[in-house]
Enzyme design. Structure first.
Site, PDB file in Angstrom:
ATOM      1  N   LYS A 231      -8.726  -0.770  -8.689  1.00 24.57           N
ATOM      2  CA  LYS A 231      -9.237  -1.370  -7.455  1.00 24.57           C
ATOM      3  C   LYS A 231     -10.368  -0.520  -6.891  1.00 24.57           C
ATOM      4  O   LYS A 231     -10.203   0.669  -6.670  1.00 24.57           O
ATOM      5  CB  LYS A 231      -8.120  -1.480  -6.410  1.00 24.57           C
ATOM      6  CG  LYS A 231      -8.565  -2.043  -5.066  1.00 24.57           C
ATOM      7  CD  LYS A 231      -7.402  -2.086  -4.083  1.00 24.57           C
ATOM      8  CE  LYS A 231      -7.808  -2.683  -2.756  1.00 24.57           C
ATOM      9  NZ  LYS A 231      -8.762  -1.841  -2.002  1.00 24.57           N
TER      10      LYS A 231
ATOM     11  N   THR B 196      -6.372   2.619  -6.526  1.00 28.15           N
ATOM     12  CA  THR B 196      -7.588   2.571  -5.725  1.00 28.15           C
ATOM     13  C   THR B 196      -8.455   3.777  -6.055  1.00 28.15           C
ATOM     14  O   THR B 196      -7.989   4.923  -5.994  1.00 28.15           O
ATOM     15  CB  THR B 196      -7.257   2.556  -4.224  1.00 28.15           C
ATOM     16  OG1 THR B 196      -6.577   1.331  -3.924  1.00 28.15           O
ATOM     17  CG2 THR B 196      -8.510   2.650  -3.375  1.00 28.15           C
TER      18      THR B 196
ATOM     19  N   SER C  89       0.818  -1.207   0.000  1.00 21.80           N
ATOM     20  CA  SER C  89       0.000   0.000   0.000  1.00 21.80           C
ATOM     21  C   SER C  89       0.855   1.262   0.000  1.00 21.80           C
ATOM     22  O   SER C  89       1.935   1.301   0.610  1.00 21.80           O
ATOM     23  CB  SER C  89      -0.895   0.003   1.243  1.00 21.80           C
ATOM     24  OG  SER C  89      -1.530   1.247   1.416  1.00 21.80           O
TER      25      SER C  89
ATOM     26  N   HIS D 203     -13.978  -2.003  -0.753  1.00 17.79           N
ATOM     27  CA  HIS D 203     -13.006  -1.628   0.280  1.00 17.79           C
ATOM     28  C   HIS D 203     -13.285  -2.363   1.587  1.00 17.79           C
ATOM     29  O   HIS D 203     -13.141  -1.810   2.681  1.00 17.79           O
ATOM     30  CB  HIS D 203     -13.020  -0.108   0.500  1.00 17.79           C
ATOM     31  CG  HIS D 203     -11.663   0.477   0.760  1.00 17.79           C
ATOM     32  ND1 HIS D 203     -10.964   1.155  -0.204  1.00 17.79           N
ATOM     33  CD2 HIS D 203     -10.874   0.493   1.859  1.00 17.79           C
ATOM     34  CE1 HIS D 203      -9.807   1.569   0.293  1.00 17.79           C
ATOM     35  NE2 HIS D 203      -9.728   1.174   1.555  1.00 17.79           N
TER      36      HIS D 203
ATOM     37  N   TYR E  38      -2.703   5.823  -4.992  1.00 17.99           N
ATOM     38  CA  TYR E  38      -3.846   6.738  -5.015  1.00 17.99           C
ATOM     39  C   TYR E  38      -3.503   7.908  -5.922  1.00 17.99           C
ATOM     40  O   TYR E  38      -2.327   8.159  -6.226  1.00 17.99           O
ATOM     41  CB  TYR E  38      -4.144   7.287  -3.617  1.00 17.99           C
ATOM     42  CG  TYR E  38      -4.569   6.271  -2.599  1.00 17.99           C
ATOM     43  CD1 TYR E  38      -5.895   5.855  -2.488  1.00 17.99           C
ATOM     44  CD2 TYR E  38      -3.638   5.726  -1.712  1.00 17.99           C
ATOM     45  CE1 TYR E  38      -6.282   4.931  -1.527  1.00 17.99           C
ATOM     46  CE2 TYR E  38      -4.021   4.798  -0.752  1.00 17.99           C
ATOM     47  CZ  TYR E  38      -5.342   4.408  -0.672  1.00 17.99           C
ATOM     48  OH  TYR E  38      -5.733   3.498   0.275  1.00 17.99           O
TER      49      TYR E  38
END
Length: 381
Positions: free
Chosen positions: A252, A155, A106, A276, A129
């Protein structure tokens, strides 16, 4: 006694972790209906087993994101893993590599892109992101390229953070903060607290050099998300990242057929069908419920991953039968990490693999290619 399934690892994690961090893993948004439905939906699917098939050898191996993997399962990106165990993301990445599956790092990790690449030779994906600072997003792309990551995942379901009421009630902050509300829970978890005092580095390792948001003290996760992620991001920004990356690109957080079609149109090679983990918008469909219509819409060539509610190897088998290339898990491996570090993660992955093998044996299916819709009897009941 050693936990024998994900539910038992969840209970072990609950005993090991201070309350704010257990509930950060465990909780969802609002009434947590989507959180519960993600898992319940798998229970509505019935198998259609075949008997008297030669099932003396079962092969769970497959391909994902251009790599050979040992089973159609991989580890979702989860932020701030240091909260749950001092082994951090490194322990998880090593366990994934030993199991022969993908590990996803992440952006919000407490270990850097480069340190994960140095520690693990297994297949890797970096999750990104779209930040308000586009330069930071571009930097992540370049760093992941240089470090040799196999795929990039964007994401798209966090224009703002979901309403995670458990975090508010438990006083969840990053880095951990000792206060009247949380002092007792820290005192009741001496092993975790000892390791916290010995190694209190909770930096967001990939962003601290540009956005040292935690330098001024503890802050809520929702506050951080809302200050850094760009709510004005559009499909044009996603298409820009596809071009910047130039390789396997996964979107995602897709929760509709329309967005799946858009993801394919901008050049994405895969989709994580995900809400999520029920942590963003409540009262949305479970990812497994969206799998068939999305597969029908995007065709056979796009890689589809069911992300959310996967708690058994049989869940993975169901998803593959219905058209998924793989499933991903977050909470299950974090429960294992909290309970036992790298060995706990490895044990959870071993449980998933043995459950997959047993399910396939009892279904009369010997390899991943043999898992198709004929193995599903019904949905609902």
């Amino acid at each position: 006694m050693k936990p024998g399934n994900v539910a038992e690892y969840r209970e072990a994690a609950r005993r090991k972790l201070p309350a704010p961090f257990f509930h950060y893993i465990d909780g969802g948004a609002d009434e947590e209906r989507s959180l519960r439905r993600n898992s319940e939906a798998f229970g509505d699917i019935r198998f259609n087993p075949r008997t008297l098939a030669d099932v003396s050898r079962i092969d769970t191996s497959t391909q994902l994101f251009g790599r050979d993997v040992a089973m159609p399962l991989y580890l979702s990106p989860t932020g701030m893993t240091r909260l749950f165990h001092h082994g951090k993301e490194l322990a998880v990445a090593r366990a994934a590599a030993e199991a022969g599956i993908f590990y996803s790092l992440s952006t919000m990790a407490t270990t850097s892109i480069e340190d994960i690449a140095a520690a693990s030779g297994g297949p890797k994906l970096f999750q990104i992101y779209i930040f308000r600072d586009r330069g930071l997003s571009r930097e992540f792309v370049e760093r992941a390229k240089v470090a040799g990551y196999d795929a990039l995942a964007l994401t798209v379901d966090t224009p703002v953070a979901g309403n995670r009421e458990r975090d508010r009630r438990t006083g969840m902050t990053m880095p951990p903060r000792f206060g009247p509300e949380s002092l007792l829970s820290f005192a009741m978890c001496p092993e975790w607290t000892f390791n916290f005092l010995r190694s209190p580095d909770f930096r967001l390792a990939n962003v601290a050099h540009r956005v040292d948001a935690l330098a001024g003290g503890a802050m809520g996760i929702i506050q951080y998300v809302n200050s850094q992620f760009d709510p004005a991001a559009t499909w044009e920004d996603a298409a820009w990242l596809v071009r910047e990356w130039g390789g396997r690109f996964i979107v995602k957080g897709v929760q509709s057929v329309e967005d799946a079609v858009r993801a394919k149109a901008i050049g994405a090679t895969g989709i994580m069908i995900s809400n999520h983990g029920g942590r963003q918008l409540d009262d949305v469909p479970a990812p497994i419920e969206l799998l068939r219509p999305i597969r029908d819409a995007v065709g056979p060539d796009m890689e589809l991953i069911v992300d959310g509610g996967v708690r058994r190897g049989s869940d993975v088998v169901k998803a593959v039968c219905m058209g998924a290339n793989a499933c991903s898990i977050g909470r299950p491996y974090l429960y294992g990490l909290a309970a036992g570090g790298q060995k706990g993660v490895a044990s959870v992955l071993s449980i998933f693999r043995s459950e997959m093998e047993r399910t396939m044996t009892l279904l009369g299916r010997t390899d991943i290619a043999s898992l198709d819709e004929s193995a599903i009897a019904s949905i609902g009941a």
